[in-house]
Motif scaffolding. Structure first.
Motif, PDB file in Angstrom:
ATOM      1  N   ILE A   1     -11.681  58.083  25.231  1.00 28.00           N
ATOM      2  CA  ILE A   1     -11.021  57.474  24.063  1.00 28.00           C
ATOM      3  C   ILE A   1      -9.507  57.504  24.263  1.00 28.00           C
ATOM      4  CG2 ILE A   1     -10.541  57.777  21.590  1.00 28.00           C
ATOM      5  CD1 ILE A   1     -13.430  58.822  21.308  1.00 28.00           C
ATOM      6  N   ASP A   2      -8.999  58.674  24.670  1.00 22.48           N
ATOM      7  CA  ASP A   2      -7.549  58.789  24.900  1.00 22.48           C
ATOM      8  C   ASP A   2      -7.101  57.814  25.981  1.00 22.48           C
ATOM      9  OD1 ASP A   2      -7.127  60.725  22.994  1.00 22.48           O
ATOM     10  OD2 ASP A   2      -7.561  62.376  24.377  1.00 22.48           O
ATOM     11  N   ASN A   3      -7.945  57.687  27.005  1.00 17.75           N
ATOM     12  CA  ASN A   3      -7.614  56.814  28.123  1.00 17.75           C
ATOM     13  C   ASN A   3      -7.569  55.341  27.687  1.00 17.75           C
ATOM     14  OD1 ASN A   3      -7.096  56.282  30.822  1.00 17.75           O
ATOM     15  ND2 ASN A   3      -9.257  55.757  31.183  1.00 17.75           N
ATOM     16  N   LEU A   4      -8.575  54.930  26.901  1.00 14.31           N
ATOM     17  CA  LEU A   4      -8.652  53.536  26.467  1.00 14.31           C
ATOM     18  C   LEU A   4      -7.476  53.177  25.553  1.00 14.31           C
ATOM     19  CD1 LEU A   4     -10.414  50.911  26.408  1.00 14.31           C
ATOM     20  CD2 LEU A   4     -11.496  51.810  24.356  1.00 14.31           C
ATOM     21  N   PHE A   5      -7.084  54.135  24.715  1.00 12.73           N
ATOM     22  CA  PHE A   5      -6.067  53.830  23.705  1.00 12.73           C
ATOM     23  C   PHE A   5      -4.658  54.286  24.109  1.00 12.73           C
ATOM     24  CE2 PHE A   5      -9.651  54.323  20.348  1.00 12.73           C
ATOM     25  CZ  PHE A   5     -10.161  53.093  20.717  1.00 12.73           C
ATOM     26  N   LYS A   6      -4.517  54.799  25.328  1.00 11.76           N
ATOM     27  CA  LYS A   6      -3.206  55.357  25.705  1.00 11.76           C
ATOM     28  C   LYS A   6      -2.140  54.247  25.771  1.00 11.76           C
ATOM     29  CE  LYS A   6      -3.452  55.104  30.643  1.00 11.76           C
ATOM     30  NZ  LYS A   6      -4.202  55.554  31.735  1.00 11.76           N
ATOM     31  N   ASP A   7      -0.931  54.603  25.424  1.00 10.98           N
ATOM     32  CA  ASP A   7       0.216  53.680  25.446  1.00 10.98           C
ATOM     33  C   ASP A   7      -0.022  52.439  24.597  1.00 10.98           C
ATOM     34  OD1 ASP A   7       1.177  55.421  27.388  1.00 10.98           O
ATOM     35  OD2 ASP A   7       0.314  54.221  29.009  1.00 10.98           O
ATOM     36  N   LYS A   8      -0.852  52.583  23.588  1.00  7.92           N
ATOM     37  CA  LYS A   8      -1.122  51.399  22.774  1.00  7.92           C
ATOM     38  C   LYS A   8      -0.425  51.470  21.406  1.00  7.92           C
ATOM     39  CE  LYS A   8      -4.112  49.081  25.369  1.00  7.92           C
ATOM     40  NZ  LYS A   8      -4.251  49.918  26.559  1.00  7.92           N
TER      41      LYS A   8
END
Lengths: 167, 195
Positions: free
Chosen positions: A159-166
Motif C-alpha cells: 500500500i505504501d509503495n503504491l501510494f508513495k509520492d502521491k
C-alpha cells in the motif's frame, strides 16, 4: 470486514469453472461470468480479452441491483432474469444463489436466446449444488485469522509503495 | 464484500466514498485515477448525468500487485450524494469493506454533513453491516476555501466516535492519498483478522 465476506477455498472451484465451460460449449456462447451482488468477480470463463472484467462485473451487479429495486416498486421481490439485446452481442443475466448472479455474453448470429436460456437453467441447477458445498467449506474459514502477520505486513508495504509520492 | 479466492489466489475489497452532494467524492476518485500508474489501475467507470453529477456510482479498481502469491485489489466506489438518490446509495453500500466519509468543510454545509453521516449509518444497517464495526475514516475536504470550519470543530460535530480524520483539498490532491492509505490499511487489517 462485514460478516458476509466470501471465502472461496481451493477445492471445489475447478468444478464450478468446468460447469461454466460446459455451458459455453452447449449454448455456443462467448463468455460467462459469476459475480457476487456487491460487484466482485468470482469467476470468468470464455474469451473476453477485449473487455475489462472488473468494470464488467461491477456494472452487471449495479444493473441487477437497480433492476431489483424497480421490481420492488411494483411488488416483486426481484427480477430473476435480465436480457439486453444488441445488434451482434447480447447479455443474459440471471440469479444463481442469494448473492450470486451469472452473466452470459453471446453473439446473436451464433446462437439463440432460447438455447442460452435452456442451458442457463440446467447450469444454475448444477451451480446451486456446487455453491452449497462451497458455502459449507467457506463457513469453516470465516472468523478465522486469514493471513499471518508477515503477509499483512507485506500488504501494508505494498500500500505504501503504491501510494508513495502521491501527495 | 471482501472476496478471498484461494483458487485464483485473489483478494478483492470494496471501499466506498460516502458524503453529501458536491463534497468531492468523485474528485477524490478522479485524482487517484490520474496519479496511479496505468498498469496498477483499471478503467474508471462513471455513471453520471450530463452535468457530471454522479447518477449511480463511479468505480475504479486498483491493483496492489502480488503478495506471497496473492493478487490484492481494491475496488473504489462513490455514491451519489444528492439526498433524493438514497435508494442508489443503499445499493452501492452492499458488501462494503470500508468507508471514506468525505465531508464538505464549509460552514454552511455542516448540517448536510451531519445528515449524510446519519444517513450512512442507517443505510449500512439496511445492508446488514454494523456501522460501529466497519472500518471508516473521515476526510474534511475543501480546506482551501475561506469559509471553512476547523478540523477540530468538525471532529466535534461529526466525529464523536473518534475515527481517523484527514484535512484535504481533493481538487489539488492534498490529503487524497493519506485518506486512501489509511482506509486501505484498516480494511486489510480487518480482513486478515477474519472480522
Amino acid at each position: 470486514m462485514n460478516k458476509g465476506g466470501m471465502v472461496i477455498p481451493e477445492e471445489g472451484f475447478s468444478e464450478i469453472n468446468e460447469v461454466l465451460d460446459n455451458l459455453l460449449e452447449r449454448s455456443s456462447s462467448e463468455c460467462a461470468f459469476l459475480v457476487d451482488k456487491s460487484g466482485q468477480l468470482i469467476s470468468m470463463r470464455g474469451d473476453m480479452d477485449k473487455v475489462d472484467s472488473a468494470a464488467f462485473a461491477s456494472l452487471s451487479a449495479g444493473n441487477f441491483a437497480a433492476t431489483s429495486e424497480l421490481a420492488k416498486l411494483i411488488g416483486e421481490e426481484e427480477f430473476s432474469v435480465l436480457f439486453h439485446e444488441g445488434d451482434t452481442e447480447s447479455i443474459h443475466i440471471s440469479i444463481v444463489a442469494r448473492n450470486i448472479i451469472m452473466v452470459i455474453v453471446f453473439r446473436t448470429d451464433e446462437t439463440s436466446l432460447g438455447l442460452v436460456r435452456l442451458e442457463m437453467k440446467k447450469t444454475i441447477k448444477e451451480l446451486i449444488k456446487l455453491f452449497k458445498d462451497l458455502n459449507e467449506k467457506s463457513k469453516k474459514e470465516k472468523g478465522k485469522k486469514q493471513f499471518n502477520d508477515s503477509f499483512t505486513k507485506s500488504l501494508d508495504d505494498e500500500i505504501d509503495n503504491l501510494f508513495k509520492d502521491k501527495g | 464484500m471482501s472476496l478471498i479466492n484461494y483458487a485464483s489466489r485473489e483478494i478483492n475489497c470494496k471501499i466506498v466514498y460516502y458524503g453529501p452532494g458536491l463534497g468531492g467524492k468523485t474528485t477524490n476518485i478522479k485524482y487517484v485515477y490520474k496519479q496511479i500508474d496505468a498498469d496498477a489501475r483499471g478503467k474508471l467507470v462513471s455513471l453520471a448525468t450530463e452535468t457530471d453529477r454522479t447518477l449511480f456510482f463511479d468505480f475504479l479498481p486498483l491493483d496492489l500487485g502480488q503478495v506471497q502469491g496473492f493478487t490484492t485489489r481494491f475496488h473504489l466506489y462513490t455514491v451519489p450524494g444528492q439526498v433524493h438518490y438514497d435508494a442508489s446509495r443503499r445499493l452501492i453500500l452492499k458488501g462494503a469493506d470500508g468507508i471514506i466519509f468525505v465531508a464538505d468543510s464549509q460552514k454552511e454545509r455542516l448540517q448536510d454533513n451531519i445528515d449524510s453521516f446519519k444517513n450512512l449509518r442507517v443505510n449500512l444497517k439496511s445492508q446488514s453491516i454494523e456501522p460501529d464495526s466497519i472500518p471508516l475514516v473521515i476526510q474534511y475536504n475543501k480546506m482551501d476555501l475561506p469559509n471553512v470550519m476547523s478540523a477540530e470543530a468538525l471532529d466535534e460535530k461529526i466525529n464523536d466516535k473518534g475515527y481517523l480524520s484527514f484535512e484535504s483539498i481533493a481538487i489539488e490532491g492534498v490529503g487524497v492519498f493519506d485518506t486512501l492509505r489509511a482506509i486501505s490499511k484498516l480494511v486489510l487489517k480487518s480482513i486478515s483478522e477474519g472480522r
